[in-house]
Structure formats: structure tokens, C-alpha cells
Design an enzyme around this catalytic site. Structure first.
Site, short mmCIF file in Angstrom:
data_model
loop_
_atom_site.label_atom_id
_atom_site.label_comp_id
_atom_site.label_asym_id
_atom_site.label_seq_id
_atom_site.Cartn_x
_atom_site.Cartn_y
_atom_site.Cartn_z
N HIS A 190 0.82 -1.21 0.00
CA HIS A 190 0.00 0.00 0.00
C HIS A 190 0.86 1.27 0.00
CE1 HIS A 190 -3.68 -2.28 0.72
NE2 HIS A 190 -3.06 -2.94 1.69
N ASP A 191 1.72 1.40 1.00
CA ASP A 191 2.46 2.66 1.19
C ASP A 191 3.49 2.91 0.10
OD1 ASP A 191 0.99 3.15 3.45
OD2 ASP A 191 2.48 2.34 4.82
#
Length: 306
Positions: free
Chosen positions: A235-236
Site C-alpha cells: 500500500h504505502d
């Protein structure tokens, strides 16, 4: 290659945050000038410890400031069920004596912004509490922010509640303030981050890459956003990827509002893709990702690490 983009990274490590920090440190196009931590995946004491452990692991002297321990108005709800109780389960980091700066994150961000020769890019991959505090206390700093690139939100379903993504849902009041701020915002939400899977074959090659690959492989074995058998979601890392390879993402200008009141919908990002609300766009929202290109870039940037 000379680094050309000066960035500040606000983070809540977090296993996928560790991968994003690696990319921010070692992508040759980026100049990481400050890391700030926030409560999110685990408490801010733990996210700060984890970030310092990573900087010590890489022998990096990037300054780090500890940020908000709680959301603006709500108790913290963490994601230890995804990242483990420490936030970075799976690797035994060497003890160190390094400490964070003796000032809170939002003041550290202000100081870097105000001393920079030109506007800088903020990258936020945790709850937006520190960014909101910066804008609340020092609204004049907005002129020194080139743009805010964030991992958070969703144009569809959530991963924390049925409709809300974790980073926004932890502190919806902070997120609402940020989206109303007038900053140029690039939102990398679940619409793209759920596509950002590192395959089992990719993961199995990490230990042979370098000591960073060995460390990340150990962490990914304990990461509960996917699995080593099916692949893990980064995600990040998407926020860092957009900085370096924006052509991998399909973006659309949209009006985005953050719900703060709903019993079932607090933390939801209302992304007006079709313009039904008649409001001017306040964000560039990533809606699609070139997954093969993303994986190729991740392999390249991890290979730049020691």
C-alpha cells in the site's frame, strides 16, 4: 543520477512502511530530508522506535521527529492485527542509542519547509494527524508545500470498515481538514494499492538481493496484508512509486470529501468521480496501476539499497 525531488516523509511503520522508507531513501531521484512519525499502525512510541531502527539498519543520518500520539478528536485504533504488536514483527534489529529530534513532528516539518529554497513535497503514508496539526498551527506553510502525496482513502470499498480505508478512518477529522486545505493533493488509495501486489516469485528472490532484501523478506513473512503464498500488498510503496514513476498510474481530478459523522461511514472518502456534487476538484485520485511496471520499479529500487 542527481536527486531532484526534495521530500518529507510522514509515516507509521508498519511493515509496508519499511518498504516505502527504503524506496524513499534509495530511489536516486529522491532527496529525503526529514522523516516524521505518527500513531497509526501501532502507537507513536512504537512507530518512532521502528523508524529509528530502520535508519540505524541503513546507517542513515536523516533526521526524525516524533509526532502525534492520538488522532485529533478520537482514541487511536491501530492495526497491530496486520503488522504485529511491535509494528515490525519478524526481524531482530540491532540495538542503538539514536533519539528523535527534541521537537514535535509538525514543528520539525515547518522548520524544514520554511528553510527550504523552494516548495517541497510532503509524502504521508499514515494517518494525516501531523499534516493537519501543521496546517492548523502554521497555515502559512501551505505556500511552501509543492504538493501532498498520500496513501489513503478509496473510491470504493474500505479495508478498515466497509467503506473506509485505515489511514483516513483513524483520524477522519484530520483528513477532512487536509482535503479542505487547498493543497495540491495526489491520493493513492485502495483502488491502486490493492493492485500493488508483490508476487510469491518476487518475494522469494528478495533474500538473495542484498541485506535490505533479507530484512524485508523477514518482515513480509509476518505481514498480514496478503501472504508469502499469494503475494503481499504494498500500500504505502505506491505513494513513493508515484513520485518517481507517475506514468504507472491513471489519475483523475475529483472532488474528495471525508465523512466525519456517519455511524457506519465515518472515515469514508467520498470521491466524486462523475462530478455529481458540482464541487471543484481538490485532488488527483489514482484509479488504476500498471502492475508489471510497478513490480519492475520496486525491483530496481530495492536493488539500489545496501
Amino acid at each position: 543520477m542527481t536527486a531532484s525531488l526534495h521530500i518529507i516523509l510522514d509515516t507509521d511503520p508498519g511493515i509496508d512502511d519499511a518498504a516505502a522508507i527504503a524506496a524513499a531513501l534509495f530511489a536516486p531521484q529522491l532527496d529525503l530530508q526529514l522523516i516524521t512519525t505518527v500513531a497509526g499502525n501501532v502507537s507513536v512510541e512504537k512507530t518512532t522506535r521502528n523508524a529509528l531502527q530502520l535508519l540505524h539498519f541503513w546507517n542513515s543520518d536523516i533526521p526524525l521527529a516524533q509526532g502525534a500520539a492520538t488522532p485529533l478528536l478520537r482514541p487511536l485504533r491501530d492495526a497491530a492485527y496486520v503488522h504485529g504488536e511491535s509494528g515490525m514483527e519478524g526481524y531482530d534489529f540491532v540495538d542503538h542509542q539514536r533519539q528523535p529530534l527534541a521537537k514535535p513532528a509538525f514543528i520539525a516539518i515547518r522548520d524544514v519547509l520554511m528553510n527550504a529554497p523552494e516548495p517541497m513535497t510532503l509524502v504521508a503514508i499514515g494517518p494525516l494527524t501531523n499534516i493537519a496539526l501543521l496546517l492548523m498551527h502554521y497555515p502559512e506553510c501551505a505556500c511552501n508545500i509543492r504538493r501532498l502525496v498520500l496513501m489513503g482513502g478509496s473510491a470504493g470499498r474500505g479495508n478498515f470498515t466497509p467503506n473506509a480505508e485505515f489511514n483516513i478512518a483513524v483520524d477522519p477529522e484530520a483528513a477532512a481538514l487536509v482535503f479542505r486545505s487547498g493543497l495540491e493533493i495526489v491520493m493513492c488509495g485502495l483502488d491502486v494499492t490493492n493492485q500493488a501486489m508483490l508476487s510469491p516469485d518476487f518475494l522469494n528472490k528478495l533474500p538473495a538481493l542484498n541485506r535490505t532484501g533479507k530484512m524485508l523478506h523477514s518482515l513480509f513473512n509476518h505481514y498480514r496484508s496478503g501472504s508469502m503464498r499469494t503475494g503481499v500488498r504494498m500500500h504505502d510503496l505506491c505513494a513513493i512509486a508515484w513520485l518517481v514513476r507517475p506514468e504507472l498510474f491513471t489519475l483523475q481530478s475529483c472532488f474528495v470529501a471525508v465523512e466525519t459523522q456517519g455511524q457506519y461511514t465515518a472515515g469514508t472518502t467520498v470521491v466524486d468521480i462523475e462530478g455529481r456534487l458540482g464541487q471543484p476538484a481538490n485532488a488527483q485520485v489514482a484509479l488504476a496501476l500498471d502492475v508489471d511496471g510497478f513490480r519492475q520499479w520496486v525491483a530496481e529500487v530495492f536493488a539500489c539499497a545496501p
